[in-house]
Write an enzyme that holds these catalytic residues in place. Structure first.
Site, mmCIF file in Angstrom:
data_model
loop_
_atom_site.group_PDB
_atom_site.id
_atom_site.type_symbol
_atom_site.label_atom_id
_atom_site.label_comp_id
_atom_site.label_asym_id
_atom_site.label_seq_id
_atom_site.Cartn_x
_atom_site.Cartn_y
_atom_site.Cartn_z
ATOM 1 N N LYS A 1 -1.331 -6.900 8.657
ATOM 2 C CA LYS A 1 -1.263 -6.943 7.192
ATOM 3 C C LYS A 1 -2.514 -7.655 6.681
ATOM 4 O O LYS A 1 -2.852 -8.759 7.143
ATOM 5 C CB LYS A 1 -0.002 -7.699 6.773
ATOM 6 C CG LYS A 1 0.600 -7.256 5.464
ATOM 7 C CD LYS A 1 1.957 -7.925 5.305
ATOM 8 C CE LYS A 1 2.574 -7.678 3.952
ATOM 9 N NZ LYS A 1 3.790 -8.473 3.782
ATOM 10 N N VAL A 2 -3.183 -7.014 5.735
ATOM 11 C CA VAL A 2 -4.470 -7.510 5.230
ATOM 12 C C VAL A 2 -4.405 -7.518 3.701
ATOM 13 O O VAL A 2 -3.978 -6.527 3.105
ATOM 14 C CB VAL A 2 -5.602 -6.564 5.721
ATOM 15 C CG1 VAL A 2 -6.907 -6.844 5.022
ATOM 16 C CG2 VAL A 2 -5.774 -6.663 7.230
#
Ligand code: G3P
Length: 217
Positions: A83-84
């Site tokens: 997750k970014v």
């Protein structure tokens, strides 16, 4: 529509899995901080329990460090989705990680143009935060409608993952709009089980059955 649990709590996940309705899990740094302990060990355990996509978020903010952290998270388990956050560095890191075959969930999406950019660089998921938009008198589900429309029109493979869910109405609207995934706190999933007419109906069925049994004996 897939249902993910939005939690880092292994016990919550273990309790929900036997129902057969949970397809994956999303976490974030706030949720992981709440759990304490070793975050890598927790992510590994969640992957073992869920056997589906598990989002684990980077805390680095510069793209080089995001890529390194993303590779490291992806190495924990094949089910990990990195997750970014949606930033310029996050977009650059997404492009690189996706190029290496690592699935990326671009998070903190608050506009359809952010979602479009994330899809263009190969994000596996985009996470529009509907509850946080609703909290500031904006239209969270309106954003989901726009993203679904854009991804359908341009045939992006990126999945729309509705996040920051506050209640069953968000789940209902997400499903009606054709969102791919809705990630929910377990309390919101629990709320979907409750209906007073189900309880009243079951009580009456059982009473009628007991009355008939008593009359026979
Ligand atoms: O995991 C991201 C998102 O679902 C967070 O939700 O409730 O902190 O706005 P919330």
């Amino acid at each position: 529509m897939k249902i993910f649990l939005d939690t880092g709590n292994v016990k919550d996940i273990e309790a929900m899995m036997p129902l057969g309705i949970v397809d994956g899990v999303t976490t974030n740094p706030s949720l992981m901080a709440k759990e304490g302990g070793d975050p890598r060990a927790i992510i590994k355990r969640i992957c073992e329990v869920v056997q589906g996509p598990v989002s684990a978020e980077v805390v680095a903010t510069a793209w080089e460090a995001m890529v390194a952290e993303g590779r490291d998270l992806a190495a924990i388990d094949a089910h990990v989705v990195v997750k970014v956050p949606f930033t310029r560095d996050g977009v650059r890191a997404t492009k690189l990680l996706a190029g290496e075959g690592i699935r990326v969930n671009v998070t903190l999406i608050f506009s359809a143009t952010q979602a479009l950019i994330a899809a263009k660089v190969g994000a596996a998921y985009v996470s529009p935060f509907v509850g946080r938009l609703d909290d500031i008198a904006s239209d969270g589900m309106g954003l989901v409608r726009q993203i679904v429309e854009i991804f359908e029109a341009h045939r992006f493979a990126t999945e729309v993952l509705v996040a920051s869910v506050r209640g069953p109405m968000h789940i209902l609207e997400a499903a009606r709009m054709g969102a791919d995934v809705c990630t929910c706190p377990s309390a919101v999933v629990e709320a979907c089980f409750k209906h007073p007419l189900t309880d009243i109906g079951l009580e009456k069925f059982l009473k009628d059955w007991e009355k008939a049994q008593a009359a026979r004996s």
